[in-house]
Design a protein around this motif. Structure first.
Motif, PDB file in Angstrom:
ATOM      1  N   ASP A   1      74.693 134.380 -51.242  1.00  0.00           N
ATOM      2  CA  ASP A   1      75.583 133.250 -50.943  1.00  0.00           C
ATOM      3  C   ASP A   1      76.830 133.701 -50.186  1.00  0.00           C
ATOM      4  O   ASP A   1      77.243 133.086 -49.202  1.00  0.00           O
ATOM      5  N   VAL A   2      77.423 134.791 -50.668  1.00  0.00           N
ATOM      6  CA  VAL A   2      78.641 135.309 -50.032  1.00  0.00           C
ATOM      7  C   VAL A   2      78.332 135.805 -48.627  1.00  0.00           C
ATOM      8  O   VAL A   2      79.109 135.593 -47.691  1.00  0.00           O
ATOM      9  N   HIS A   3      77.187 136.413 -48.496  1.00  0.00           N
ATOM     10  CA  HIS A   3      76.738 136.908 -47.193  1.00  0.00           C
ATOM     11  C   HIS A   3      76.574 135.747 -46.211  1.00  0.00           C
ATOM     12  O   HIS A   3      77.082 135.770 -45.091  1.00  0.00           O
ATOM     13  N   LEU A   4      75.897 134.687 -46.682  1.00  0.00           N
ATOM     14  CA  LEU A   4      75.672 133.507 -45.844  1.00  0.00           C
ATOM     15  C   LEU A   4      77.002 132.840 -45.495  1.00  0.00           C
ATOM     16  O   LEU A   4      77.230 132.448 -44.344  1.00  0.00           O
ATOM     17  N   ARG A   5      77.872 132.728 -46.482  1.00  0.00           N
ATOM     18  CA  ARG A   5      79.179 132.097 -46.249  1.00  0.00           C
ATOM     19  C   ARG A   5      79.958 132.846 -45.171  1.00  0.00           C
ATOM     20  O   ARG A   5      80.526 132.238 -44.261  1.00  0.00           O
ATOM     21  N   GLY A   6      79.955 134.146 -45.239  1.00  0.00           N
ATOM     22  CA  GLY A   6      80.649 134.954 -44.239  1.00  0.00           C
ATOM     23  C   GLY A   6      80.071 134.751 -42.843  1.00  0.00           C
ATOM     24  O   GLY A   6      80.803 134.618 -41.865  1.00  0.00           O
ATOM     25  N   ARG A   7      78.748 134.696 -42.794  1.00  0.00           N
ATOM     26  CA  ARG A   7      78.081 134.511 -41.510  1.00  0.00           C
ATOM     27  C   ARG A   7      78.448 133.142 -40.917  1.00  0.00           C
ATOM     28  O   ARG A   7      78.722 133.018 -39.727  1.00  0.00           O
TER      29      ARG A   7
ATOM     30  N   SER B   1      80.651 132.166 -37.514  1.00  0.00           N
ATOM     31  CA  SER B   1      80.009 131.403 -36.429  1.00  0.00           C
ATOM     32  C   SER B   1      80.850 130.196 -35.993  1.00  0.00           C
ATOM     33  O   SER B   1      80.614 129.627 -34.925  1.00  0.00           O
ATOM     34  N   LEU B   2      81.828 129.800 -36.819  1.00  0.00           N
ATOM     35  CA  LEU B   2      82.576 128.566 -36.512  1.00  0.00           C
ATOM     36  C   LEU B   2      83.415 128.678 -35.246  1.00  0.00           C
ATOM     37  O   LEU B   2      83.637 127.682 -34.562  1.00  0.00           O
ATOM     38  N   GLY B   3      83.870 129.890 -34.921  1.00  0.00           N
ATOM     39  CA  GLY B   3      84.666 130.078 -33.711  1.00  0.00           C
ATOM     40  C   GLY B   3      83.929 129.635 -32.453  1.00  0.00           C
ATOM     41  O   GLY B   3      84.539 129.139 -31.511  1.00  0.00           O
ATOM     42  N   LEU B   4      82.613 129.777 -32.481  1.00  0.00           N
ATOM     43  CA  LEU B   4      81.800 129.377 -31.328  1.00  0.00           C
ATOM     44  C   LEU B   4      81.801 127.864 -31.134  1.00  0.00           C
ATOM     45  O   LEU B   4      81.432 127.369 -30.081  1.00  0.00           O
ATOM     46  N   LEU B   5      82.218 127.146 -32.177  1.00  0.00           N
ATOM     47  CA  LEU B   5      82.162 125.680 -32.138  1.00  0.00           C
ATOM     48  C   LEU B   5      83.528 125.072 -31.826  1.00  0.00           C
ATOM     49  O   LEU B   5      83.720 123.869 -31.961  1.00  0.00           O
ATOM     50  N   ARG B   6      84.473 125.891 -31.374  1.00  0.00           N
ATOM     51  CA  ARG B   6      85.848 125.410 -31.217  1.00  0.00           C
ATOM     52  C   ARG B   6      85.999 124.328 -30.156  1.00  0.00           C
ATOM     53  O   ARG B   6      86.973 123.592 -30.159  1.00  0.00           O
ATOM     54  N   GLU B   7      85.020 124.221 -29.249  1.00  0.00           N
ATOM     55  CA  GLU B   7      85.094 123.195 -28.205  1.00  0.00           C
ATOM     56  C   GLU B   7      84.432 121.880 -28.623  1.00  0.00           C
ATOM     57  O   GLU B   7      84.199 121.003 -27.789  1.00  0.00           O
ATOM     58  N   MET B   8      84.127 121.754 -29.911  1.00  0.00           N
ATOM     59  CA  MET B   8      83.400 120.563 -30.356  1.00  0.00           C
ATOM     60  C   MET B   8      84.170 119.270 -30.087  1.00  0.00           C
ATOM     61  O   MET B   8      85.401 119.243 -30.062  1.00  0.00           O
ATOM     62  N   LEU B   9      83.387 118.206 -29.874  1.00  0.00           N
ATOM     63  CA  LEU B   9      83.948 116.883 -29.625  1.00  0.00           C
ATOM     64  C   LEU B   9      83.489 115.923 -30.723  1.00  0.00           C
ATOM     65  O   LEU B   9      82.397 116.075 -31.256  1.00  0.00           O
ATOM     66  N   PRO B  10      84.325 114.919 -31.008  1.00  0.00           N
ATOM     67  CA  PRO B  10      83.940 113.948 -32.036  1.00  0.00           C
ATOM     68  C   PRO B  10      83.008 112.876 -31.462  1.00  0.00           C
ATOM     69  O   PRO B  10      82.806 112.795 -30.244  1.00  0.00           O
TER      70      PRO B  10
END
Ligand SMILES: [Zn+2]
Length: 109
Positions: A8-14, A18-27
């Protein structure tokens, strides 16, 4: 360290990394509309060969708004809206992991 081997901790870290790659997301949502332009000599005048208009449909301060997407930006915007879905899926998974960890922690003396 038992937490290092916790999947779980491993997955959470991953997921967090990965969220930085989504910084250009639009609503909002991506909308594809067929429409006639109204010019009598246009191919769309038969009501079948309609133009495709892409739009982003979004709530702005609680009000539903629709914005046209220029043709050159359609794929980019589609991808950025999709990023938000991936962001929310990741956030929900992280929350579930943290809830499990909280409940486990509570059981321990
Ligand atoms: Zn037309």
């Amino acid at each position: 360290m038992p937490s290092d081997s916790d999947p779980d901790v491993h997955l959470r870290g991953r997921l967090i990394r990965s969220l930085g790659l989504l910084r250009e997301m639009l609503p909002g949502s991506f909308v594809e509309r067929k429409r006639a332009c109204g010019r009598p000599n246009c191919r769309c005048a038969d009501g079948k060969n309609l133009h495709t208009q892409y739009q982003i449909s979004v709530l702005v301060e609680g009000q539903p708004k629709t914005f046209n997407i220029p043709a050159a930006l359609v794929e980019q915007v589609r991808e950025k809206i999709e990023m938000r879905r991936r962001f929310e899926t990741a956030a929900a998974t992280i929350c579930n992991i943290n809830l499990r960890r909280f409940l486990k922690q509570k059981e321990k003396p």
